[in-house]
Design a protein around this motif. Structure first.
Motif, PDB file in Angstrom:
ATOM      1  N   THR A 228      -6.244 -14.954  -4.012  1.00  0.00           N
ATOM      2  CA  THR A 228      -6.692 -13.531  -3.402  1.00  0.00           C
ATOM      3  C   THR A 228      -6.146 -12.343  -2.319  1.00  0.00           C
ATOM      4  O   THR A 228      -5.299 -11.381  -2.533  1.00  0.00           O
ATOM      5  N   LYS A 229      -5.459 -13.920  -1.060  1.00  0.00           N
ATOM      6  CA  LYS A 229      -4.887 -13.622   0.109  1.00  0.00           C
ATOM      7  C   LYS A 229      -3.416 -13.070  -0.349  1.00  0.00           C
ATOM      8  O   LYS A 229      -2.211 -11.948   0.282  1.00  0.00           O
ATOM      9  N   LYS A 230      -3.042 -13.617  -1.492  1.00  0.00           N
ATOM     10  CA  LYS A 230      -1.375 -13.218  -1.844  1.00  0.00           C
ATOM     11  C   LYS A 230      -1.343 -11.971  -2.090  1.00  0.00           C
ATOM     12  O   LYS A 230      -0.320 -11.287  -2.247  1.00  0.00           O
ATOM     13  N   SER A 231      -2.298 -11.293  -3.226  1.00  0.00           N
ATOM     14  CA  SER A 231      -2.201 -10.040  -4.182  1.00  0.00           C
ATOM     15  C   SER A 231      -2.336  -9.135  -2.567  1.00  0.00           C
ATOM     16  O   SER A 231      -1.941  -8.378  -3.384  1.00  0.00           O
ATOM     17  N   LEU A 232      -3.320  -9.164  -1.785  1.00  0.00           N
ATOM     18  CA  LEU A 232      -3.153  -8.557  -0.688  1.00  0.00           C
ATOM     19  C   LEU A 232      -2.025  -8.338   0.172  1.00  0.00           C
ATOM     20  O   LEU A 232      -1.667  -6.876   0.387  1.00  0.00           O
ATOM     21  N   ASP A 233      -1.792  -9.191  -0.042  1.00  0.00           N
ATOM     22  CA  ASP A 233      -0.062  -9.067   0.927  1.00  0.00           C
ATOM     23  C   ASP A 233       0.814  -8.447  -0.142  1.00  0.00           C
ATOM     24  O   ASP A 233       1.837  -7.807  -0.166  1.00  0.00           O
TER      25      ASP A 233
END
Length: 360
Positions: A228-233
């Protein structure tokens, strides 16, 4: 405003503490109620630690109060000096969480000494310990937290918000300032997600079988958050280089849109796979499969040749965009592998129950 589990637990703990103090005919039951307020914790494990720390902190507070009154009296300045010593000692012993209630114990004992001071001090101290124990009992029995359900639902909700914006942005339909504000909110959502993970991690399993299952799930939830953090990045990179993307060939923009749609679709399916709504071995992809790292990099190189030397800065930014998309894809694939393995080899482990959990 939602009335969460912790609000109810605090109320119940106060009632229980006051009831026990009244049954034992303690002269100052109010201190039991005050202690219960300080001792209510979000998890059973934290409640257990709180009981140990609060008992230690309050013993220190009671001892300092008795010694100061017997040796120096109970002048206001003496009480202040005793409080300074108590705070310093608690900090030295790494009992920072007990300072507030320890001070309540100290003041409660020091303000009204009499002929039976030692007995009076013991009664005040006992009332406060009863409040701490009452809060622990409530944490142990009433409204057990459902942090796994909260963790999964928060993750899914945040993922859906991020992927919605990615879809809108790749179609050049996002409003720049509004997206910027929402990215900040989503960043705060990630922090809350990390906090829920810690709460879930602190929940203790009392059987070995459940403990092993919990360990496997912790690995999966850690990867869910990472993905999820990588999708936000990825969304941040799209937002930052929005103008540069417009200067790239239309074919490249369409390819990036297709790749992100593919990754988002895969991400959504993996989350559904975890709760059993999609079979572990199933792959329901829309259109063609996602490009692998080599294919995505070759796509970038192919379109790089179409750009002249004056667009080197744009190409540099596009290389960063392609890089973050590759990383997002890797995290989704890894999450898929973990969940597929979990369902294949640990079929007996209970899946998360997706429901509206009570707010804590």
């Amino acid at each position: 405003m939602k009335l969460g589990a912790r609000i109810f637990k605090t109320g119940i703990a106060i009632v229980l503490a006051l009831f026990i103090a009244q049954v034992l005919e303690l002269p100052s039951p109010v201190f039991a109620g005050i202690a219960a307020i300080f001792a209510v914790q979000p998890t059973i494990y934290r409640s257990y630690l709180s009981v140990i720390e609060q008992v230690q902190g309050n013993i220190i507070g009671a001892i300092i109060a008795v010694v100061f009154v017997l040796m120096l009296g109970n002048n206001f300045f003496i009480i202040g000096l005793a409080a300074i010593l108590l705070i310093t000692l608690n900090l030295k012993l790494k009992l920072e969480n007990t300072i507030s209630l320890s001070l309540v114990t100290l003041i409660a004992i020091m303000v009204t000494p009499g002929d039976n001071f030692i007995e009076f001090a013991f009664i005040r101290f006992s009332a406060i310990i009863i409040g701490v124990i009452a809060a622990f009992i409530v944490n142990l029995i009433f409204l057990p937290p459902k942090y796994e359900s909260k963790l999964y639902q928060k993750n899914v909700g945040l993922m859906e918000e991020i992927t919605k914006w990615i879809r809108i942005n790749t179609r050049h339909a996002s409003e720049h300032q509004l997206l910027k504000a929402d990215i900040e909110k989503m960043r705060e959502g990630i922090i809350k997600l990390e906090h829920l993970y810690i709460m879930y991690k602190e929940e203790r399993s009392y059987f070995k079988k459940n403990s092993l299952g919990k360990s496997r799930k912790l690995v999966i939830y850690r990867q869910m958050i990472t993905t999820t953090k990588k999708s936000l990045d990825t969304l941040k990179r799209l937002h930052r280089y929005e103008n540069e993307i417009h200067h790239m060939p239309e074919a490249f923009q369409e390819a990036i849109q297709h790749q992100l749609d593919c990754l988002i679709n895969h991400h959504e399916q993996v989350m559904l796979k975890y709760i059993g709504k999609i079979k572990p071995e199933a792959t329901v992809m829309e259109g063609h499969d996602c490009l692998n790292k080599k294919g995505l990099f070759e796509l970038f190189l192919a379109h790089q040749k179409e750009m002249d030397d004056s667009n080197n800065q744009i190409l540099y930014h596009m290389m960063q965009l392609v890089s973050i998309i590759m990383e997002y894809g890797e995290q989704v694939e890894h999450l898929d592998t973990l969940i597929t393995s979990f369902h294949s080899y640990h079929k007996d482990d209970q899946l998360v129950m997706v429901e509206s959990a009570t707010e804590d």
